[in-house]
Design an enzyme around this catalytic site. Sequence first.
Site, mmCIF file in Angstrom:
data_model
loop_
_atom_site.group_PDB
_atom_site.id
_atom_site.type_symbol
_atom_site.label_atom_id
_atom_site.label_comp_id
_atom_site.label_asym_id
_atom_site.label_seq_id
_atom_site.Cartn_x
_atom_site.Cartn_y
_atom_site.Cartn_z
ATOM 1 N N HIS A 372 43.307 42.333 35.758
ATOM 2 C CA HIS A 372 42.922 41.167 36.563
ATOM 3 C C HIS A 372 42.747 39.893 35.763
ATOM 4 O O HIS A 372 42.281 38.892 36.309
ATOM 5 C CB HIS A 372 41.604 41.421 37.300
ATOM 6 C CG HIS A 372 41.684 42.487 38.338
ATOM 7 N ND1 HIS A 372 41.942 42.220 39.665
ATOM 8 C CD2 HIS A 372 41.551 43.820 38.241
ATOM 9 C CE1 HIS A 372 41.938 43.356 40.346
ATOM 10 N NE2 HIS A 372 41.705 44.345 39.503
ATOM 11 N N LYS A 563 34.103 28.807 43.885
ATOM 12 C CA LYS A 563 34.548 29.918 43.045
ATOM 13 C C LYS A 563 33.604 29.969 41.863
ATOM 14 O O LYS A 563 32.775 29.063 41.706
ATOM 15 C CB LYS A 563 35.989 29.704 42.564
ATOM 16 C CG LYS A 563 36.227 28.306 41.978
ATOM 17 C CD LYS A 563 37.687 28.079 41.596
ATOM 18 C CE LYS A 563 38.599 27.828 42.759
ATOM 19 N NZ LYS A 563 39.758 28.652 42.852
ATOM 20 N N ARG A 564 33.682 31.017 41.017
ATOM 21 C CA ARG A 564 32.844 31.023 39.823
ATOM 22 C C ARG A 564 33.092 29.749 39.014
ATOM 23 O O ARG A 564 34.191 29.199 39.022
ATOM 24 C CB ARG A 564 33.168 32.264 38.967
ATOM 25 C CG ARG A 564 32.656 33.550 39.568
ATOM 26 C CD ARG A 564 31.150 33.534 39.722
ATOM 27 N NE ARG A 564 30.487 33.666 38.448
ATOM 28 C CZ ARG A 564 29.900 34.762 38.008
ATOM 29 N NH1 ARG A 564 29.877 35.848 38.757
ATOM 30 N NH2 ARG A 564 29.309 34.806 36.828
ATOM 31 N N LYS A 569 38.935 27.160 35.406
ATOM 32 C CA LYS A 569 39.111 26.821 36.822
ATOM 33 C C LYS A 569 38.996 25.313 37.048
ATOM 34 O O LYS A 569 39.308 24.799 38.117
ATOM 35 C CB LYS A 569 38.084 27.573 37.673
ATOM 36 C CG LYS A 569 38.284 29.099 37.640
ATOM 37 C CD LYS A 569 37.218 29.818 38.455
ATOM 38 C CE LYS A 569 37.255 31.331 38.317
ATOM 39 N NZ LYS A 569 38.283 31.986 39.141
ATOM 40 N N THR A 671 42.021 34.494 45.208
ATOM 41 C CA THR A 671 42.061 35.050 46.560
ATOM 42 C C THR A 671 41.399 34.091 47.547
ATOM 43 O O THR A 671 41.726 34.101 48.733
ATOM 44 C CB THR A 671 41.370 36.431 46.627
ATOM 45 O OG1 THR A 671 40.148 36.364 45.885
ATOM 46 C CG2 THR A 671 42.251 37.507 46.044
ATOM 47 N N LYS A 675 42.235 32.723 51.610
ATOM 48 C CA LYS A 675 41.299 32.603 52.742
ATOM 49 C C LYS A 675 41.376 31.202 53.340
ATOM 50 O O LYS A 675 41.390 31.029 54.563
ATOM 51 C CB LYS A 675 39.866 32.905 52.282
ATOM 52 C CG LYS A 675 39.684 34.343 51.827
ATOM 53 C CD LYS A 675 38.404 34.557 51.018
ATOM 54 C CE LYS A 675 38.521 35.868 50.231
ATOM 55 N NZ LYS A 675 37.505 36.015 49.180
HETATM 56 C C1 26W Z 1 33.809 42.500 31.143
HETATM 57 C C2 26W Z 1 33.424 41.260 31.800
HETATM 58 C C3 26W Z 1 34.373 40.974 32.884
HETATM 59 C C4 26W Z 1 33.985 41.167 34.189
HETATM 60 C C5 26W Z 1 34.861 40.925 35.206
HETATM 61 C C6 26W Z 1 35.639 40.553 32.597
HETATM 62 C C7 26W Z 1 36.528 40.313 33.604
HETATM 63 C C8 26W Z 1 36.143 40.506 34.907
HETATM 64 C C9 26W Z 1 37.119 40.302 36.034
HETATM 65 C C10 26W Z 1 38.462 40.844 35.633
HETATM 66 C C11 26W Z 1 37.190 38.882 36.442
HETATM 67 C C12 26W Z 1 37.823 38.711 37.782
HETATM 68 O O1 26W Z 1 37.170 38.812 38.789
HETATM 69 N N1 26W Z 1 39.120 38.395 37.795
HETATM 70 C C13 26W Z 1 39.728 37.881 38.997
HETATM 71 O O2 26W Z 1 40.330 38.940 39.731
HETATM 72 C C14 26W Z 1 40.803 38.468 40.980
HETATM 73 C C15 26W Z 1 41.302 39.656 41.760
HETATM 74 O O3 26W Z 1 42.455 40.172 41.191
HETATM 75 C C16 26W Z 1 41.876 37.405 40.778
HETATM 76 O O4 26W Z 1 42.241 36.898 42.032
HETATM 77 C C17 26W Z 1 41.341 36.268 39.907
HETATM 78 O O5 26W Z 1 42.375 35.362 39.598
HETATM 79 C C18 26W Z 1 40.748 36.829 38.635
HETATM 80 O O6 26W Z 1 40.128 35.793 37.883
#
Ligand code: 26W
Length: 826
Positions: A372, A563-564, A569, A671, A675
């Site tokens: 992701h 968004k975060r 971003k 995503t 929406k």
């Molecule tokens: C380990 C810490 C950590 C926690 C969560 C690292 C990375 C993440 C996720 C991978 C971050 C995340 O939410 N990524 C998002 O995933 C969405 C669903 O696929 C995408 O639409 C977003 O672009 C992406 O940033």
Amino acid sequence: MANVLHKTSIDKTRREAGNCLAGIESEIYRHLNFTLGHDDSDVEPCYLYRALAIAVRDRLVAQWKVTRDRIASSGQKRVSYLSLEFLIGRSLTNAVLNLNLEDSVRAALNKYNSSLEESAELEHDAGLGNGGLGRLAACFLDSCANLQLPVVGYGIRYEYGMFHQHIEDGRQVEDPDHWLRDGNPWELERPEDTRRIHFYGHTEYFVDDTGKTCVHWAETDDVLAVPHDMPIPGHSNGTVNTLRLWRSSATDEFNLDEFNAGGYSEAVAEKNLAEQISMVLYPNDSSENGKELRLKQQYFLVSASLQDVIEEWISIHGEDFDEFASHNCFQLNDTHPACAVPELMRLLMDEHGLEWDDAWRITRQCMAYTNHTLLPEALERWPVSLFSRLLPRLMEIIYEIDRQFRTQLAELWPDDAAIRERMSLVEGGHHPHVRMAYLAIVGSFSVNGVAGLHTELLQSGLFADFYKLWPSKFNNKTNGVTQRRWLSHCNPGLRDLINEAIGSEWQSDLPKISRLASYAEDAAFRDRWHAVKQENKGALIRHVLEHTGVRFAEDALLDVQVKRIHEYKRQLLNVLHVIHLYDRICRGDVEGMVPRCVLIGGKAAPGYHVAKLIIKLINDVSAVVNTEAKTDGLLKLVFLPNYCVSAMEKICPATELSEQISTAGKEASGTGNMKFMMNGALTIGTLDGANIEIRDQVGEENFFLFGMTAGEIAETRQTYDPNSLIAEDEEILRVMNLLESGHFNASEPGIFDILTAGLRSAEDQWLTIADLRSYIDAQRDVNKSYQDPNNWNRMSIMNTAASGWFSSDRTIQQYAEEIWNVKSVN
Ligand code: 26W
């Protein structure tokens, strides 16, 4: 045949059990008075909510059992979706609408002088996720239930979900989210399926009666995993799937040393440690902080879930695992559950007596991994020292997988020692680390990205060596969102208008929404479309006023970025544009400017200081912009605190302009962009993530494109000189001067220096200044389009009409056919 008849009659009895529940109104009465012990007169709204939720849940329970039995008797392959996050949000409205109970529930609540909306607002969000990855998991479960696929979600029942955010003096403050405080009517505890999880200890080798060398993981500290099941209802299709969330709990064993030394109370108190594992969701969404407790959470989820699946397998097939891989698939939601690879090996070998080669064949046939993110800081690496101490048996297995993998590489490329080091699962050096992404790739039969560009960049960049080795393992699955929650339920006004025009089939078959396209030319329809948007804007405007004290104008363009908060971003780019508009207004350059209200929302990871400073900047700029008399009726800026799933349900129906402005090549998919599009917002965006596919679907004439491509970004990095870009552009220079003069932070000089220095740095990873001119120009095009409501509404309708591709039903259908090889069970 007798069996089948018997089965059918059980199903019938169960269905009738569901149907024979009294009317919803008397069920609410019964739960209010007997389950909750409250008087029916003068009911407090929170008790009414709970009574209603339990009454609705009772109806789900009947269908739930039927679904479980149907799947069991089908003998079909099953999928376990393993994820550290499920960002479910609220469940009440979703359940009521999916069960077609809306009319009777409304009528019943009416008698208590209440409404469905009032009850719904009382539910705490199940915020068991950070952002995109967690919400995607929730949309996927919804689609699996709608497609009647045998998929179980496995996650952790965090006692505290995503923190609540409030703003003090412009800064983010975090409050704990104790979402379970008032109980959770949407879960059923299943203590009979409790599993035991090992930590620490060491391994012992011994030879068994048959002469085989076996491994025993000895002197472990054990923790229990207790499942809590949440129902995931399909939309009027009789299917209720399961999300199984594990809670950690102490075993009843004592620390004997402590106990014998007279420390009874201490020995009991120590049990708290076990309960810590499922206490809190880690609020980081892009960088791993290497905490031991986090690795414990990951292993806890993985071990409990794999044991669960294996136990059920054994209850039907005994200890014969020949067909296990053709009947099971585990989808890893990023690398967070990547311990599933060595853990399945351990369970098959140490607990069920399989040989290495058989265990390895099975493991590689049933694991699939979704990536992701491309951000290097988000790639998980665990120190070997920590791994060996916490999970000594797993570390041994990883070393053996790595040894065999290196042997394979040496056979393929005997002269290339460098590639073996690059691809190894264990990164060498003084402090060796386990590379979780490589472990996931080597242990899986499928590796997928989440949008076209993202998958290409994985193949050409981050995982290029692996792509060269196993090209056919790699595939793309562009994300999607569920149109039930994200259009039908959150935007009833638009839903009803769409249904009236083209029927309601789009709710389970989103591509049918393309029938709307012809209505874009119908002036009367456009007016009604516009009226719905205005109504939704009105509701959001009241919400913003209540939570921030700022009043947005009804006739203003509603421009939203939620968004975060993250540098990539580029919320900063948005703020720079707002400052530019403010500057134009102050110097009287307002010819043709349409009124605009800019709303920004999102949480910053508590340890991400730059992101927190961006929030402070947004608030400080908004304080100046909103109080300057000249901006009145032309410009407002607001930071809306505590962005979450239920907030998005109010925001996306009202939004007119969706900001998707990440540095190209950084946002894996996005995503939220989908929406907004579904709800008729127009996008201003870069060629990043799924924006590219959104623009392809809707046509370039209905999308505001700006900025450099991922390729151009990579090239520009070599020679990037933001200071000359600033110096050469009068309008940009004025924006920077305003920022750097302390105009927005007169009482706290210098606090934004880190941000302005970043913008001016040749090392700026996010190339904000490089895209600013193009962004300002694209915003001028937006302004121009908004001047003509006919034109804008036509484009808005075209966006909704072109959103068919972005249903998570389509995404899940692709996972089912191209990765999982599972079919619907109905
Ligand atoms: C380990 C810490 C950590 C926690 C969560 C690292 C990375 C993440 C996720 C991978 C971050 C995340 O939410 N990524 C998002 O995933 C969405 C669903 O696929 C995408 O639409 C977003 O672009 C992406 O940033």
